[in-house]
Design a protein around this motif. Sequence first.
Motif, PDB file in Angstrom:
ATOM      1  N   GLY A  19       0.918  -1.354   0.059  1.00 24.78           N
ATOM      2  CA  GLY A  19      -0.231  -0.069   0.148  1.00 24.78           C
ATOM      3  C   GLY A  19       0.898   1.395   0.095  1.00 24.78           C
ATOM      4  N   GLU A  33      -1.418   7.231  -0.207  1.00 25.07           N
ATOM      5  CA  GLU A  33      -2.612   7.676  -0.664  1.00 25.07           C
ATOM      6  C   GLU A  33      -3.768   6.325  -0.358  1.00 25.07           C
ATOM      7  N   THR A  34      -3.343   5.250  -0.448  1.00 29.12           N
ATOM      8  CA  THR A  34      -4.126   4.304  -0.106  1.00 29.12           C
ATOM      9  C   THR A  34      -4.659   4.086   1.335  1.00 29.12           C
ATOM     10  N   LEU A  35      -3.743   4.450   2.239  1.00 25.18           N
ATOM     11  CA  LEU A  35      -3.893   4.545   3.534  1.00 25.18           C
ATOM     12  C   LEU A  35      -4.829   5.606   3.890  1.00 25.18           C
ATOM     13  N   ARG A  36      -4.719   7.003   3.409  1.00 26.11           N
ATOM     14  CA  ARG A  36      -5.562   8.100   3.639  1.00 26.11           C
ATOM     15  C   ARG A  36      -6.964   7.699   2.968  1.00 26.11           C
ATOM     16  N   ARG A  37      -7.288   6.817   1.904  1.00 22.90           N
ATOM     17  CA  ARG A  37      -8.278   6.659   1.341  1.00 22.90           C
ATOM     18  C   ARG A  37      -9.035   5.459   2.169  1.00 22.90           C
ATOM     19  N   GLU A  38      -8.437   4.402   2.510  1.00 21.27           N
ATOM     20  CA  GLU A  38      -9.181   3.378   3.169  1.00 21.27           C
ATOM     21  C   GLU A  38      -9.407   3.416   4.609  1.00 21.27           C
ATOM     22  N   PRO A  39      -8.245   3.332   5.477  1.00 19.24           N
ATOM     23  CA  PRO A  39      -8.886   3.131   6.791  1.00 19.24           C
ATOM     24  C   PRO A  39      -8.636   4.577   7.560  1.00 19.24           C
ATOM     25  N   ALA A  51     -12.278   5.381   8.555  1.00 19.08           N
ATOM     26  CA  ALA A  51     -12.863   4.727   9.591  1.00 19.08           C
ATOM     27  C   ALA A  51     -12.171   5.169  11.060  1.00 19.08           C
TER      28      ALA A  51
END
Length: 52
Positions: free
Chosen positions: A13, A16-22, A25
């Motif tokens: 990851g 950007e993936t971390l900002r978008r997914e977890p 939440a």
Amino acid sequence: MAALKVAPRAGRGTAETLRREPLPALRATAPRIEVDLATASAQLPPGAFRTV
């Protein structure tokens, strides 16, 4: 005060993936954790924790 941490395995990851997914939440969960901590600390006897 509390901290939430996300630590993906190396090579899994992007930022950007971390900002978008977890992150959404975690942001939604943080206020509920604060309420739980406040409730729990209100039930402790005076002096149960020392400030460092």
